[in-house]
Design a protein around this motif. Structure first.
Motif, PDB file in Angstrom:
ATOM      1  N   ASN A  90     -51.243  41.382 111.639  1.00  0.00           N
ATOM      2  CA  ASN A  90     -52.520  42.097 111.786  1.00  0.00           C
ATOM      3  C   ASN A  90     -52.260  43.507 112.322  1.00  0.00           C
ATOM      4  OD1 ASN A  90     -54.162  39.864 110.962  1.00  0.00           O
ATOM      5  ND2 ASN A  90     -53.816  38.941 112.979  1.00  0.00           N
ATOM      6  N   GLU A  91     -51.483  44.255 111.576  1.00  0.00           N
ATOM      7  CA  GLU A  91     -51.090  45.601 111.983  1.00  0.00           C
ATOM      8  C   GLU A  91     -51.207  46.550 110.799  1.00  0.00           C
ATOM      9  OE1 GLU A  91     -49.891  46.943 114.914  1.00  0.00           O
ATOM     10  OE2 GLU A  91     -50.340  45.043 115.927  1.00  0.00           O
ATOM     11  N   PRO A  92     -51.574  47.816 111.043  1.00  0.00           N
ATOM     12  CA  PRO A  92     -51.553  48.801 109.955  1.00  0.00           C
ATOM     13  C   PRO A  92     -50.133  49.032 109.451  1.00  0.00           C
ATOM     14  CG  PRO A  92     -52.806  49.616 111.844  1.00  0.00           C
ATOM     15  CD  PRO A  92     -52.079  48.384 112.303  1.00  0.00           C
ATOM     16  N   PHE A  93     -49.986  49.206 108.138  1.00  0.00           N
ATOM     17  CA  PHE A  93     -48.683  49.602 107.607  1.00  0.00           C
ATOM     18  C   PHE A  93     -48.771  50.935 106.864  1.00  0.00           C
ATOM     19  CE2 PHE A  93     -50.537  47.136 104.141  1.00  0.00           C
ATOM     20  CZ  PHE A  93     -50.187  47.836 103.001  1.00  0.00           C
ATOM     21  N   ILE A  94     -49.967  51.541 106.856  1.00  0.00           N
ATOM     22  CA  ILE A  94     -50.166  52.869 106.274  1.00  0.00           C
ATOM     23  C   ILE A  94     -50.777  53.768 107.339  1.00  0.00           C
ATOM     24  CG2 ILE A  94     -51.385  54.231 104.520  1.00  0.00           C
ATOM     25  CD1 ILE A  94     -51.405  51.707 102.765  1.00  0.00           C
ATOM     26  N   ALA A  95     -50.268  55.000 107.446  1.00  0.00           N
ATOM     27  CA  ALA A  95     -50.804  55.966 108.405  1.00  0.00           C
ATOM     28  C   ALA A  95     -51.121  57.269 107.691  1.00  0.00           C
ATOM     29  CB  ALA A  95     -49.815  56.212 109.537  1.00  0.00           C
ATOM     30  N   LEU A  96     -52.220  57.897 108.086  1.00  0.00           N
ATOM     31  CA  LEU A  96     -52.639  59.181 107.536  1.00  0.00           C
ATOM     32  C   LEU A  96     -52.658  60.225 108.642  1.00  0.00           C
ATOM     33  CD1 LEU A  96     -55.824  58.019 105.557  1.00  0.00           C
ATOM     34  CD2 LEU A  96     -53.469  58.107 104.713  1.00  0.00           C
ATOM     35  N   ALA A  97     -52.212  61.430 108.320  1.00  0.00           N
ATOM     36  CA  ALA A  97     -52.389  62.579 109.204  1.00  0.00           C
ATOM     37  C   ALA A  97     -53.084  63.656 108.389  1.00  0.00           C
ATOM     38  CB  ALA A  97     -51.049  63.080 109.731  1.00  0.00           C
ATOM     39  N   THR A  98     -54.283  64.019 108.787  1.00  0.00           N
ATOM     40  CA  THR A  98     -55.079  64.986 108.026  1.00  0.00           C
ATOM     41  C   THR A  98     -55.241  66.272 108.823  1.00  0.00           C
ATOM     42  OG1 THR A  98     -57.152  64.117 108.916  1.00  0.00           O
ATOM     43  CG2 THR A  98     -56.328  63.130 106.877  1.00  0.00           C
ATOM     44  N   PRO A  99     -55.387  67.411 108.126  1.00  0.00           N
ATOM     45  CA  PRO A  99     -55.491  68.695 108.819  1.00  0.00           C
ATOM     46  C   PRO A  99     -56.906  69.051 109.243  1.00  0.00           C
ATOM     47  CG  PRO A  99     -55.407  69.061 106.466  1.00  0.00           C
ATOM     48  CD  PRO A  99     -55.317  67.573 106.660  1.00  0.00           C
ATOM     49  N   TYR A 100     -57.851  68.139 109.064  1.00  0.00           N
ATOM     50  CA  TYR A 100     -59.245  68.463 109.320  1.00  0.00           C
ATOM     51  C   TYR A 100     -59.615  68.220 110.780  1.00  0.00           C
ATOM     52  CZ  TYR A 100     -58.834  67.526 104.351  1.00  0.00           C
ATOM     53  OH  TYR A 100     -58.395  67.493 103.049  1.00  0.00           O
ATOM     54  N   ALA A 101     -60.394  69.128 111.331  1.00  0.00           N
ATOM     55  CA  ALA A 101     -60.905  68.940 112.685  1.00  0.00           C
ATOM     56  C   ALA A 101     -61.911  67.787 112.692  1.00  0.00           C
ATOM     57  CB  ALA A 101     -61.570  70.225 113.181  1.00  0.00           C
ATOM     58  N   SER A 102     -61.979  67.086 113.806  1.00  0.00           N
ATOM     59  CA  SER A 102     -62.883  65.936 113.901  1.00  0.00           C
ATOM     60  C   SER A 102     -64.335  66.378 113.773  1.00  0.00           C
ATOM     61  CB  SER A 102     -62.675  65.221 115.239  1.00  0.00           C
ATOM     62  OG  SER A 102     -63.596  64.169 115.381  1.00  0.00           O
ATOM     63  N   THR A 103     -65.075  65.650 112.940  1.00  0.00           N
ATOM     64  CA  THR A 103     -66.485  65.983 112.729  1.00  0.00           C
ATOM     65  C   THR A 103     -67.419  64.917 113.278  1.00  0.00           C
ATOM     66  OG1 THR A 103     -66.413  64.924 110.549  1.00  0.00           O
ATOM     67  CG2 THR A 103     -65.932  67.287 110.653  1.00  0.00           C
ATOM     68  N   GLY A 104     -66.835  63.826 113.756  1.00  0.00           N
ATOM     69  CA  GLY A 104     -67.682  62.754 114.284  1.00  0.00           C
ATOM     70  C   GLY A 104     -68.344  61.923 113.206  1.00  0.00           C
ATOM     71  N   ARG A 105     -67.847  61.994 111.967  1.00  0.00           N
ATOM     72  CA  ARG A 105     -68.440  61.196 110.897  1.00  0.00           C
ATOM     73  C   ARG A 105     -68.184  59.716 111.142  1.00  0.00           C
ATOM     74  NH1 ARG A 105     -65.325  63.649 105.879  1.00  0.00           N
ATOM     75  NH2 ARG A 105     -63.667  62.978 107.296  1.00  0.00           N
ATOM     76  N   ILE A 106     -69.099  58.883 110.730  1.00  0.00           N
ATOM     77  CA  ILE A 106     -68.925  57.446 110.888  1.00  0.00           C
ATOM     78  C   ILE A 106     -67.752  56.959 110.051  1.00  0.00           C
ATOM     79  CG2 ILE A 106     -70.534  56.862 109.021  1.00  0.00           C
ATOM     80  CD1 ILE A 106     -69.992  54.945 112.344  1.00  0.00           C
ATOM     81  N   GLU A 107     -67.493  57.628 108.915  1.00  0.00           N
ATOM     82  CA  GLU A 107     -66.379  57.235 108.048  1.00  0.00           C
ATOM     83  C   GLU A 107     -65.023  57.353 108.752  1.00  0.00           C
ATOM     84  OE1 GLU A 107     -69.743  58.552 105.446  1.00  0.00           O
ATOM     85  OE2 GLU A 107     -68.711  59.337 107.212  1.00  0.00           O
ATOM     86  N   ASP A 108     -64.942  58.284 109.731  1.00  0.00           N
ATOM     87  CA  ASP A 108     -63.689  58.460 110.441  1.00  0.00           C
ATOM     88  C   ASP A 108     -63.337  57.252 111.305  1.00  0.00           C
ATOM     89  OD1 ASP A 108     -63.299  60.979 109.362  1.00  0.00           O
ATOM     90  OD2 ASP A 108     -64.425  61.967 110.950  1.00  0.00           O
ATOM     91  N   PHE A 109     -64.318  56.415 111.584  1.00  0.00           N
ATOM     92  CA  PHE A 109     -64.086  55.254 112.443  1.00  0.00           C
ATOM     93  C   PHE A 109     -64.123  53.944 111.672  1.00  0.00           C
ATOM     94  CE2 PHE A 109     -66.096  58.650 114.872  1.00  0.00           C
ATOM     95  CZ  PHE A 109     -65.204  58.801 115.934  1.00  0.00           C
ATOM     96  N   LEU A 110     -64.351  54.011 110.367  1.00  0.00           N
ATOM     97  CA  LEU A 110     -64.485  52.795 109.565  1.00  0.00           C
ATOM     98  C   LEU A 110     -63.297  52.613 108.628  1.00  0.00           C
ATOM     99  CD1 LEU A 110     -68.303  52.855 108.668  1.00  0.00           C
ATOM    100  CD2 LEU A 110     -67.142  51.509 110.425  1.00  0.00           C
ATOM    101  N   LEU A 111     -62.101  52.827 109.143  1.00  0.00           N
ATOM    102  CA  LEU A 111     -60.904  52.642 108.332  1.00  0.00           C
ATOM    103  C   LEU A 111     -60.598  51.161 108.146  1.00  0.00           C
ATOM    104  CD1 LEU A 111     -58.418  55.355 109.655  1.00  0.00           C
ATOM    105  CD2 LEU A 111     -59.221  55.116 107.310  1.00  0.00           C
ATOM    106  N   HIS A 112     -59.916  50.852 107.070  1.00  0.00           N
ATOM    107  CA  HIS A 112     -59.436  49.494 106.856  1.00  0.00           C
ATOM    108  C   HIS A 112     -58.423  49.149 107.961  1.00  0.00           C
ATOM    109  CE1 HIS A 112     -57.415  46.087 104.959  1.00  0.00           C
ATOM    110  NE2 HIS A 112     -58.469  45.995 104.152  1.00  0.00           N
ATOM    111  N   PRO A 113     -58.396  47.908 108.427  1.00  0.00           N
ATOM    112  CA  PRO A 113     -57.469  47.547 109.519  1.00  0.00           C
ATOM    113  C   PRO A 113     -55.995  47.734 109.190  1.00  0.00           C
ATOM    114  CG  PRO A 113     -58.556  45.598 108.583  1.00  0.00           C
ATOM    115  CD  PRO A 113     -59.276  46.782 108.056  1.00  0.00           C
TER     116      PRO A 113
END
Length: 362
Positions: A105-128
């Motif tokens: 039960n651990e992530p095996f994919i990681a993303l690093a994006t250049p965008y500043a945080s906008t507080g969108r709900i999508e930013d917190f609803l990633l797949h586990p």
């Protein structure tokens, strides 16, 4: 400088006249006029004539990471594999074969994006199975290392937890490593998780002792340094890493036929855990000055380092269970990574010049 005979002759001259001398000759040893004699009460260096066998099952854990740089950010992927000395591959994660999956039960994919945080709900609803990190300004290589390090270490710790009750668990690298690029809060979380699962049946195998100073730090002060200068005619403070010190120690004091050596134990406190280290020096051949040098880490007196010498070694001088765990983890990460990147490129995500250049090199 031009020499007759061309570049080949020039290189031969430089190697034989200069390079070998500087690689094989540390500074001359100068003993003080008055130096205290030190008894060899520690038996720090031991020749092993008879190697005791390990009868119990060993489970080796190793992970692998890969990254691709896109114009819109970095995508990293990690995998982990567990290999048994008696049963072969115990499982992998991720895995194309459900029967071989470790189902962590651990992530095996990681993303690093250049965008500043906008507080969108999508930013917190990633797949586990996906984690996301912000990119730091102007530290591209740090972002790469940070993503892979955090992702792989988390997967390896989760895998170790799954096999913590095995008779003997081999860990690739230190039991509790030092993290350079990660935030302190992240480091604290990763180390606390690792400390909870480390048991007396865990052995860390450190292969890259050319960057290690654990042994040197234990020998540089006081009576121990004096003892080495008197008995072995070698000064620990003349060296910057353990591997160079051990190689010169052997060349000055041992002759063919070479036998396995144990150097240690050396104990130290790491994150309030007492870690004991012993160095395994294994000759590739009794009459050849080539050695596999490994640092074995364990807790207290839970492991007899002489027994570790009975583990079969690969041609590169790596314990075979770890080598096979590493091989299967790399093969799985490569296959999964290539599939993931193909899907992203097919959907129109553009590779950055860095990754295009890496592709041309390969």
């Amino acid at each position: 400088m031009v020499m007759e005979g061309g570049l080949t002759r020039l290189l031969n001259y430089l190697v034989s006249r200069y390079i070998i001398f500087h690689l094989e000759n540390p500074p001359s040893l100068e003993l003080p006029l008055e130096i205290e004699h030190v008894q060899d009460e520690t038996e720090l260096i031991r020749t092993v004539n008879e190697i005791p066998q390990i009868e119990k099952e060993m489970v080796a854990i190793d992970g692998s990471s890969r990254s691709h740089v896109f114009s819109q950010g970095i995508v990293s992927l990690s995998s982990v594999s567990a290999f048994s000395s008696t049963k072969g591959i115990k499982g992998m994660f991720p895995s194309f074969n459900e029967e071989m999956s470790l189902e962590l039960n651990e992530p095996f994919i990681a993303l690093a994006t250049p965008y500043a945080s906008t507080g969108r709900i999508e930013d917190f609803l990633l797949h586990p199975l996906i984690t996301k990190l912000p990119m730091n300004e102007g530290s591209f290589q740090v972002d790469l290392s940070r993503l892979e390090m955090e992702l792989r270490f988390s997967l390896e710790t989760a895998c170790l937890s799954k096999f913590r009750n095995s008779p003997l668990v081999l860990v690739d690298g230190p039991l509790i490593p030092r993290f350079i690029y990660l935030d302190k809060s992240v480091v604290r979380h990763l180390i606390d998780r690792r400390k909870k699962i480390i048991g007396n049946n865990f052995v860390g195998i450190v292969k890259r002792v050319n960057t290690s100073t654990t042994l040197l730090n234990a020998l540089k002060e006081g009576k121990m340094r004096n003892y080495f200068m008197i008995k072995y005619k070698i000064d620990p403070i003349s060296f910057s890493n353990d591997e160079a010190f051990i190689i010169h120690l052997i060349e000055k004091n041992f002759k063919p036929p070479f036998k396995p050596l144990i150097i240690g134990p050396v104990s130290r406190q790491i994150e309030d855990v007492e870690i004991t280290s012993s160095y395994l020096v294994i000759p590739f051949h009794p009459f050849t000055k080539k050695f596999s040098i490994l640092r074995a880490e364990y807790t207290q007196d839970s492991v007899k380092p002489e027994e570790l010498l009975s583990i079969p070694m690969s041609a590169d001088g790596i314990p075979i269970p770890l080598a096979l765990a590493d091989k299967s983890a790399k093969e799985m990460s490569e296959a999964t990574f290539n599939l993931l990147i193909q899907e992203l490129i097919k959907d129109g995500i553009q590779s950055a010049f860095y990754s295009r250049l890496e592709g041309m090199r390969s």
